[in-house]
Scaffold this motif. Structure first.
Motif, PDB file in Angstrom:
ATOM      1  N   ALA A  11      57.549 -15.060  -4.475  1.00  9.29           N
ATOM      2  CA  ALA A  11      57.163 -14.342  -3.266  1.00  9.29           C
ATOM      3  C   ALA A  11      58.288 -13.437  -2.785  1.00  9.29           C
ATOM      4  O   ALA A  11      58.051 -12.292  -2.374  1.00  9.29           O
ATOM      5  CB  ALA A  11      56.779 -15.346  -2.173  1.00  9.29           C
ATOM      6  N   PHE A  12      59.521 -13.930  -2.827  1.00  6.56           N
ATOM      7  CA  PHE A  12      60.674 -13.136  -2.424  1.00  6.56           C
ATOM      8  C   PHE A  12      60.805 -11.885  -3.292  1.00  6.56           C
ATOM      9  O   PHE A  12      60.989 -10.773  -2.793  1.00  6.56           O
ATOM     10  CB  PHE A  12      61.928 -13.993  -2.522  1.00  6.56           C
ATOM     11  N   THR A  13      60.681 -12.078  -4.604  1.00  4.89           N
ATOM     12  CA  THR A  13      60.759 -10.940  -5.525  1.00  4.89           C
ATOM     13  C   THR A  13      59.650  -9.939  -5.251  1.00  4.89           C
ATOM     14  O   THR A  13      59.881  -8.723  -5.225  1.00  4.89           O
ATOM     15  CB  THR A  13      60.678 -11.433  -6.978  1.00  4.89           C
ATOM     16  N   ALA A  14      58.440 -10.442  -5.026  1.00  6.20           N
ATOM     17  CA  ALA A  14      57.302  -9.559  -4.782  1.00  6.20           C
ATOM     18  C   ALA A  14      57.477  -8.776  -3.478  1.00  6.20           C
ATOM     19  O   ALA A  14      57.195  -7.576  -3.423  1.00  6.20           O
ATOM     20  CB  ALA A  14      56.019 -10.373  -4.733  1.00  6.20           C
ATOM     21  N   VAL A  15      57.956  -9.436  -2.434  1.00  3.22           N
ATOM     22  CA  VAL A  15      58.177  -8.749  -1.157  1.00  3.22           C
ATOM     23  C   VAL A  15      59.218  -7.641  -1.323  1.00  3.22           C
ATOM     24  O   VAL A  15      59.056  -6.532  -0.802  1.00  3.22           O
ATOM     25  CB  VAL A  15      58.604  -9.753  -0.066  1.00  3.22           C
ATOM     26  N   LEU A  16      60.284  -7.938  -2.068  1.00  3.37           N
ATOM     27  CA  LEU A  16      61.293  -6.904  -2.320  1.00  3.37           C
ATOM     28  C   LEU A  16      60.700  -5.728  -3.092  1.00  3.37           C
ATOM     29  O   LEU A  16      60.947  -4.560  -2.754  1.00  3.37           O
ATOM     30  CB  LEU A  16      62.464  -7.495  -3.094  1.00  3.37           C
ATOM     31  N   HIS A  18      50.638 -29.218  -0.385  1.00  7.11           N
ATOM     32  CA  HIS A  18      49.248 -28.946  -0.006  1.00  7.11           C
ATOM     33  C   HIS A  18      48.860 -27.518  -0.390  1.00  7.11           C
ATOM     34  O   HIS A  18      48.899 -26.608   0.453  1.00  7.11           O
ATOM     35  CB  HIS A  18      49.063 -29.164   1.493  1.00  7.11           C
ATOM     36  N   PRO A  19      48.475 -27.289  -1.643  1.00 10.66           N
ATOM     37  CA  PRO A  19      48.127 -25.924  -2.080  1.00 10.66           C
ATOM     38  C   PRO A  19      47.009 -25.287  -1.262  1.00 10.66           C
ATOM     39  O   PRO A  19      47.012 -24.071  -1.046  1.00 10.66           O
ATOM     40  CB  PRO A  19      47.703 -26.130  -3.543  1.00 10.66           C
ATOM     41  N   ARG A  20      46.061 -26.084  -0.812  1.00 15.94           N
ATOM     42  CA  ARG A  20      44.962 -25.500  -0.030  1.00 15.94           C
ATOM     43  C   ARG A  20      45.454 -24.959   1.314  1.00 15.94           C
ATOM     44  O   ARG A  20      44.963 -23.936   1.800  1.00 15.94           O
ATOM     45  CB  ARG A  20      43.856 -26.539   0.183  1.00 15.94           C
ATOM     46  N   VAL A  21      46.412 -25.659   1.914  1.00 16.28           N
ATOM     47  CA  VAL A  21      46.990 -25.161   3.164  1.00 16.28           C
ATOM     48  C   VAL A  21      47.739 -23.861   2.903  1.00 16.28           C
ATOM     49  O   VAL A  21      47.663 -22.914   3.695  1.00 16.28           O
ATOM     50  CB  VAL A  21      47.923 -26.215   3.788  1.00 16.28           C
ATOM     51  N   LEU A  22      48.454 -23.810   1.789  1.00 19.09           N
ATOM     52  CA  LEU A  22      49.115 -22.566   1.390  1.00 19.09           C
ATOM     53  C   LEU A  22      48.106 -21.430   1.308  1.00 19.09           C
ATOM     54  O   LEU A  22      48.331 -20.335   1.848  1.00 19.09           O
ATOM     55  CB  LEU A  22      49.803 -22.756   0.035  1.00 19.09           C
ATOM     56  N   GLY A  23      46.977 -21.672   0.647  1.00 20.08           N
ATOM     57  CA  GLY A  23      45.973 -20.626   0.495  1.00 20.08           C
ATOM     58  C   GLY A  23      45.373 -20.183   1.813  1.00 20.08           C
ATOM     59  O   GLY A  23      45.220 -18.980   2.067  1.00 20.08           O
ATOM     60  N   ALA A  24      45.054 -21.147   2.676  1.00 19.65           N
ATOM     61  CA  ALA A  24      44.444 -20.805   3.965  1.00 19.65           C
ATOM     62  C   ALA A  24      45.403 -20.000   4.836  1.00 19.65           C
ATOM     63  O   ALA A  24      45.020 -18.996   5.451  1.00 19.65           O
ATOM     64  CB  ALA A  24      44.012 -22.084   4.680  1.00 19.65           C
ATOM     65  N   LEU A  25      46.673 -20.431   4.879  1.00 19.43           N
ATOM     66  CA  LEU A  25      47.656 -19.700   5.683  1.00 19.43           C
ATOM     67  C   LEU A  25      47.937 -18.320   5.087  1.00 19.43           C
ATOM     68  O   LEU A  25      48.149 -17.351   5.831  1.00 19.43           O
ATOM     69  CB  LEU A  25      48.945 -20.508   5.785  1.00 19.43           C
ATOM     70  N   ALA A  26      47.959 -18.225   3.758  1.00 19.19           N
ATOM     71  CA  ALA A  26      48.165 -16.920   3.116  1.00 19.19           C
ATOM     72  C   ALA A  26      47.048 -15.955   3.483  1.00 19.19           C
ATOM     73  O   ALA A  26      47.289 -14.765   3.755  1.00 19.19           O
ATOM     74  CB  ALA A  26      48.255 -17.084   1.605  1.00 19.19           C
ATOM     75  N   ALA A  27      45.817 -16.444   3.495  1.00 18.73           N
ATOM     76  CA  ALA A  27      44.686 -15.591   3.858  1.00 18.73           C
ATOM     77  C   ALA A  27      44.784 -15.137   5.310  1.00 18.73           C
ATOM     78  O   ALA A  27      44.555 -13.959   5.625  1.00 18.73           O
ATOM     79  CB  ALA A  27      43.378 -16.349   3.632  1.00 18.73           C
ATOM     80  N   PHE A  28      45.124 -16.072   6.199  1.00 17.63           N
ATOM     81  CA  PHE A  28      45.277 -15.705   7.607  1.00 17.63           C
ATOM     82  C   PHE A  28      46.398 -14.679   7.776  1.00 17.63           C
ATOM     83  O   PHE A  28      46.252 -13.688   8.496  1.00 17.63           O
ATOM     84  CB  PHE A  28      45.560 -16.955   8.431  1.00 17.63           C
ATOM     85  N   GLY A  29      47.532 -14.913   7.084  1.00 25.32           N
ATOM     86  CA  GLY A  29      48.639 -13.968   7.165  1.00 25.32           C
ATOM     87  C   GLY A  29      48.275 -12.600   6.627  1.00 25.32           C
ATOM     88  O   GLY A  29      48.694 -11.567   7.168  1.00 25.32           O
ATOM     89  N   THR A  30      47.466 -12.579   5.569  1.00 21.05           N
ATOM     90  CA  THR A  30      47.026 -11.304   4.993  1.00 21.05           C
ATOM     91  C   THR A  30      46.207 -10.510   5.994  1.00 21.05           C
ATOM     92  O   THR A  30      46.324  -9.279   6.081  1.00 21.05           O
ATOM     93  CB  THR A  30      46.201 -11.562   3.720  1.00 21.05           C
ATOM     94  N   LEU A  31      45.381 -11.203   6.763  1.00 19.74           N
ATOM     95  CA  LEU A  31      44.585 -10.515   7.771  1.00 19.74           C
ATOM     96  C   LEU A  31      45.383 -10.194   9.025  1.00 19.74           C
ATOM     97  O   LEU A  31      44.885  -9.524   9.932  1.00 19.74           O
ATOM     98  CB  LEU A  31      43.358 -11.360   8.125  1.00 19.74           C
ATOM     99  N   LEU A  32      46.627 -10.685   9.076  1.00 23.68           N
ATOM    100  CA  LEU A  32      47.537 -10.278  10.146  1.00 23.68           C
ATOM    101  C   LEU A  32      48.293  -9.012   9.780  1.00 23.68           C
ATOM    102  O   LEU A  32      48.423  -8.093  10.580  1.00 23.68           O
ATOM    103  CB  LEU A  32      48.548 -11.391  10.429  1.00 23.68           C
ATOM    104  N   VAL A  51      48.758  -8.045   5.848  1.00 23.59           N
ATOM    105  CA  VAL A  51      48.589  -7.802   4.415  1.00 23.59           C
ATOM    106  C   VAL A  51      49.636  -8.489   3.537  1.00 23.59           C
ATOM    107  O   VAL A  51      49.295  -9.221   2.609  1.00 23.59           O
ATOM    108  CB  VAL A  51      48.523  -6.286   4.088  1.00 23.59           C
ATOM    109  N   TRP A  52      50.942  -8.240   3.775  1.00 27.32           N
ATOM    110  CA  TRP A  52      51.952  -8.665   2.811  1.00 27.32           C
ATOM    111  C   TRP A  52      51.990 -10.165   2.540  1.00 27.32           C
ATOM    112  O   TRP A  52      52.393 -10.565   1.422  1.00 27.32           O
ATOM    113  CB  TRP A  52      53.342  -8.164   3.222  1.00 27.32           C
ATOM    114  N   PRO A  53      51.587 -11.074   3.469  1.00 25.57           N
ATOM    115  CA  PRO A  53      51.636 -12.500   3.129  1.00 25.57           C
ATOM    116  C   PRO A  53      50.766 -12.918   1.950  1.00 25.57           C
ATOM    117  O   PRO A  53      50.924 -14.043   1.448  1.00 25.57           O
ATOM    118  CB  PRO A  53      51.184 -13.180   4.433  1.00 25.57           C
ATOM    119  N   VAL A  54      49.885 -12.046   1.480  1.00 27.74           N
ATOM    120  CA  VAL A  54      49.142 -12.385   0.260  1.00 27.74           C
ATOM    121  C   VAL A  54      50.095 -12.641  -0.900  1.00 27.74           C
ATOM    122  O   VAL A  54      49.770 -13.362  -1.856  1.00 27.74           O
ATOM    123  CB  VAL A  54      48.139 -11.253  -0.084  1.00 27.74           C
ATOM    124  N   LEU A  55      51.302 -12.089  -0.822  1.00 26.47           N
ATOM    125  CA  LEU A  55      52.275 -12.225  -1.906  1.00 26.47           C
ATOM    126  C   LEU A  55      52.800 -13.653  -2.054  1.00 26.47           C
ATOM    127  O   LEU A  55      53.383 -13.977  -3.090  1.00 26.47           O
ATOM    128  CB  LEU A  55      53.443 -11.263  -1.679  1.00 26.47           C
TER     129      LEU A  55
END
Length: 421
Positions: A300-305, A159-173, A175-179
């Motif tokens: 995402a793992f690489t980006a977080v590192l 579900h790519p749309r769920v991925l996007g929605a959760l990523a946006a929510f995490g980013t506003l929590l 920032v880093w979940p945008v990765l």
């Protein structure tokens, strides 16, 4: 044979559940101070700082006069969340809610690992890694944010749309979940996930800005932060203090930072390295062609590192970020992130030794403190290029040097069925 395999799998999962329960009981005993871990009181952030923000937020505004408030607007939800358990006092409710988020991540990883073509290694990494951070991991809200990122990556398989929605929510929590969006398969998956993230993020940001004054004041406070003593760049000054560097350690913006000659220069260089890290990710994104089912988690793992090692701040609780994303990587049999994930696991254990156990040594930059920071940050620094190289070789044409290409499905994903939740 199948029955034996199923029985063995159930036994292993039951064992992981038992270990999870035992280790989390120990963490709860620590934060509830049934017994204490040597060093600074890690629970004071919740009982004093978070509780103070909670009181301000309940008046309908963000903590505009507090420079330690350095979080995006949705972080207010984490501070207000103890209201969900009104029968407990604030700190106790917060610890229980973090435990529930921990259980959610464990459950998601365990469920995903039980699907065809998947494995339990991710759940085991989470079971082992979280307690290695000690009570600090339950006394900050970073595990809550990590739960959102883990859920986003696992949901994104189908579900790519769920991925996007959760990523946006995490980013506003925080920032880093945008990765988690950086590795989505090109084409429809990227369009759906990124558009969902943009719409969700815009709506939530607008609501926050209109409903509560000062929703984005955190940007100024973050800009003014200095070089925290546990960051990679701070190693320069830990070493320099051995040779008479005329600087000092100060409590600023809620953390211990170096102040003195050349600190601003190193801090600026750290920001420049973050820009270079973004540039590398952009080049990888443009060059990548093979997107397997595990690629979003690996990327995402690489980006977080990358952004952790180049950050001016690497607080102990930050280690739960790469740990959670690494656990998602290990759910997929095709992921090649096992080695950097293990390095992160060891770095997590060293983090407990430096905070809270050995924090006085780190503040004083004595021999023990210098060794702890060199080992912890050295492990992260080693894991980062290994993860980047493996991601590049797995996705960029011509980079595999003879390694057989994996079959790619019409959706652009390979190696395992899209069977995770």
């Amino acid at each position: 044979m199948t029955d034996r395999t199923d029985t063995s799998g159930r036994g292993i999962r039951a064992l992981s559940l038992a270990v999870w329960g035992l280790t989390r009981a120990v963490l709860l005993l620590c934060v509830f101070k049934v017994f204490t871990v040597p060093g600074p009181d890690v629970t004071s952030d919740v009982s004093v700082i978070y509780r103070g923000w909670y009181e301000v937020l309940r008046t309908g505004t963000y903590p505009l006069d507090d420079v330690t408030w350095q979080y995006p607007p949705a972080a207010a939800l984490a501070m207000l969340s103890p209201d969900l358990l009104p029968f407990l006092e604030y700190a106790s409710a917060f610890f229980v809610l973090v435990l529930l988020c921990d259980a959610l991540v464990f459950g998601l990883l365990l469920y995903a690992g039980s699907r065809p073509g998947m494995r339990d290694a991710g759940a085991w990494l989470w079971v082992a890694g979280v307690p290695l951070l000690g009570p600090t991991v339950y006394a900050r809200y970073d595990l809550m944010v990590t739960a959102v990122a883990v859920a986003a990556l696992l949901a994104g398989v189908r579900h790519p749309r769920v991925l996007g929605a959760l990523a946006a929510f995490g980013t506003l929590l925080k920032v880093w979940p945008v990765l988690v969006l950086v590795g989505t398969a090109k084409g429809g998956a990227t369009r759906r996930s990124w558009s969902a993230a943009a719409v969700t993020g815009a709506v939530l940001a607008l609501v926050a800005a209109v409903a509560v004054p000062g929703a984005f004041a955190f940007l100024t406070f973050q800009r003014d932060r200095g070089l925290e003593i546990e960051s990679l760049g701070a190693l320069v000054f830990h070493v320099a203090r051995q040779f008479g560097w005329e600087g000092r350690v100060e409590l600023r913006y809620g953390s211990m930072e170096f102040a003195g000659p050349h600190v601003a220069l190193v801090s600026t260089l750290a920001l420049a390295l973050s820009v270079l890290a973004f540039g590398w990710l952009l080049v990888w994104r443009l060059r990548a062609r093979t997107f397997a089912v595990h690629t979003p988690a690996d990327a995402a793992f690489t980006a977080v590192l990358l952004f952790t090692v180049t950050s001016r701040v690497i607080s102990p609780q930050y280690m739960v970020w790469p740990l959670g994303v690494a656990a998602v990587c290990l759910v997929f049999r095709g992921s090649r992130m096992a080695l950097p994930a293990c390095l992160v696991l060891v770095a997590t254990a060293v983090t407990l030794l430096e905070f809270p156990l050995g924090f006085a040594h780190v503040v004083n930059s004595d021999g023990a403190g210098l060794e702890l920071m060199a080992v912890r940050n050295g492990l992260l620094l080693l894991a980062t290029p290994i993860a980047g190289r493996r991601l590049w070789r797995d996705t960029v044409p011509g980079a595999r040097q003879g390694r057989a290409a994996e079959p790619v499905s019409p959706a652009g994903r390979a190696d395992t069925p899209a069977s995770a939740p």
